[in-house]
Design a protein around this motif. Structure first.
Motif, PDB file in Angstrom:
ATOM      1  N   PRO A  48     -13.091 -51.604  -0.379  1.00 20.01           N
ATOM      2  CA  PRO A  48     -11.859 -51.353   0.784  1.00 20.01           C
ATOM      3  C   PRO A  48     -11.767 -52.868   1.456  1.00 20.01           C
ATOM      4  O   PRO A  48     -12.937 -53.752   1.346  1.00 20.01           O
ATOM      5  N   LEU A  50      -9.272 -54.634   4.843  1.00 13.48           N
ATOM      6  CA  LEU A  50      -8.274 -54.565   5.859  1.00 13.48           C
ATOM      7  C   LEU A  50      -7.834 -56.035   6.095  1.00 13.48           C
ATOM      8  O   LEU A  50      -6.729 -56.549   5.520  1.00 13.48           O
ATOM      9  N   ARG A 100     -12.446 -59.070  -5.209  1.00  7.22           N
ATOM     10  CA  ARG A 100     -13.423 -58.988  -4.233  1.00  7.22           C
ATOM     11  C   ARG A 100     -14.437 -57.730  -5.098  1.00  7.22           C
ATOM     12  O   ARG A 100     -13.810 -56.435  -5.538  1.00  7.22           O
ATOM     13  N   GLN A 130     -14.190 -66.015   4.583  1.00  7.62           N
ATOM     14  CA  GLN A 130     -14.503 -65.736   5.968  1.00  7.62           C
ATOM     15  C   GLN A 130     -15.174 -66.937   6.693  1.00  7.62           C
ATOM     16  O   GLN A 130     -14.903 -67.408   7.697  1.00  7.62           O
ATOM     17  N   MET A 225     -21.237 -53.058   2.584  1.00 10.58           N
ATOM     18  CA  MET A 225     -20.397 -52.265   1.682  1.00 10.58           C
ATOM     19  C   MET A 225     -21.440 -52.129   0.516  1.00 10.58           C
ATOM     20  O   MET A 225     -21.827 -53.166  -0.057  1.00 10.58           O
TER      21      MET A 225
HETATM   22  N1   CP Z   1     -13.716 -59.637   7.529  1.00 13.58           N
HETATM   23  C1   CP Z   1     -13.315 -59.032   6.198  1.00 13.58           C
HETATM   24  O1   CP Z   1     -13.552 -59.563   5.049  1.00 13.58           O
HETATM   25  O2   CP Z   1     -12.403 -57.853   6.634  1.00 13.58           O
HETATM   26  P1   CP Z   1     -12.048 -56.729   5.415  1.00 13.58           P
HETATM   27  O3   CP Z   1     -13.190 -56.094   4.723  1.00 13.58           O
HETATM   28  O4   CP Z   1     -11.172 -55.585   6.252  1.00 13.58           O
HETATM   29  O5   CP Z   1     -11.434 -57.518   4.525  1.00 13.58           O
END
Ligand code: CP
Ligand code: NVA
Length: 303
Positions: A48, A50, A100, A130, A225
């Protein structure tokens, strides 16, 4: 940088990183320009997201191109077909891939087989996009990065690893405070000792010593995760490492509070810290888009 991959921060030289930050600052100030008209970025996501999804989709849109989101259940990479076939099919129809994945090896395999630039959008080992946004945020807030002290408290995970590498390249003194057994791997520390750029990386178990003299204090989740099932066993080890009021008493008054988000208030960060005036967590989130616009422009459009 045209045509290259961004699988690890180690794919960048100190000059590449400096240039990328300069381009990102310029694009944030003046707008990115429609440099990628007609180009498509495939987003191949097994986990997942965002920020990463929104920032890549918006970055491509603002650059005049488009993004194509492909979820894990849709593609079933490694089950329905191997990653190397997925990579070659997507590369025939798009101009870049942001992936990802759980295993870092999967992104490496995609990069080996796709003859378009491949960007790591987070793996178990690294989160380079990041780190780019984080350095952009520090640059905006503090000016020159050389010689500043950046303290990270928590697990020596994917976010910490990319931030450690980026810090060395940018001349930052990076100190990572983690419970015994949860720090940056020895090979990462060793690699940092041989990187150019002038920064240094230190690993400690003492969070209070780490934040002393720091210009910014950073944390990330205690279980990433794919490792959520380990959280209950980890909590007691990690509690002294919470980025909260008690720890911030040991940091300079103006030290910035940083987190890549999503945050778990009451675990790795307190509600007070994340909501405080010194928190730059939403700047970090916004800067994902600006940093990635710069990366996409340099990888895909640079002459
Ligand atoms: N910081 C970050 O990568 O957030 P997401 O996992 O929501 O993409
Ligand atoms: N370390 C976290 C970062 C999430 C953006 C994870 O991998 O889940």
């Amino acid at each position: 940088m045209r045509g290259r991959d961004l699988v690890s921060i180690l794919d960048l030289t100190p000059d590449d990183l400096e240039r990328l930050l300069e381009v990102a600052l310029g694009m944030k100030r003046d707008g990115p320009g429609r440099l990628l008209e007609g180009q498509t970025l495939a987003l191949l996501f097994e986990k997942p997201s965002l920020r990463t999804r929104v920032s890549f989709e918006q970055a491509m849109r603002r650059l005049g191109g488009s993004a194509l989101y492909l979820s894990g259940p849709e593609v079933q990479m490694g089950e329905r077909e191997p990653a190397r076939d997925v990579a070659r099919v997507i590369a025939r129809m798009t101009q870049a891939i942001a992936a990802r994945t759980f295993a870092h090896e999967t992104v490496l395999e995609i990069a080996r087989y796709a003859d378009v630039p491949v960007i790591n959008a987070l793996t178990e080992e690294e989160h380079p996009c990041q780190a780019l946004a984080d350095l952009l945020t520090l640059r905006e807030r503090l000016g020159a990065l050389g010689g500043i002290r950046l303290a990270y408290v928590g697990e020596g995970n994917n976010v910490a690893r990319s931030l450690a590498y980026a810090s060395v390249l940018a001349g930052i003194d990076f100190v990572c405070a983690s419970p015994e057994g949860y720090g940056l791997p020895a090979e990462v520390l060793e690699r940092c000792r041989h990187l150019p750029g002038g920064g240094r990386v230190e690993q400690t178990v003492d969070p209070q010593a780490a934040v002393a003299g720091a210009s910014a204090v950073y944390t990330d989740v205690w279980a990433s995760m794919g490792f959520e099932h380990e959280l209950s066993d980890r909590i007691e080890h990690f509690r002294p490492y919470q980025l909260g009021e008690a720890l911030l008493e040991h940091a300079p008054g103006g030290a910035l509070v940083m987190h890549d988000l999503p945050a778990h208030r009451g675990e790795e960060i307190s509600d007070g810290a994340i909501e405080s005036d010194r928190s730059v967590v939403f700047d970090q989130a916004e800067n994902r888009m600006h940093a990635q616009q710069a990366a996409l422009a340099l990888l895909l459009a640079e002459g």
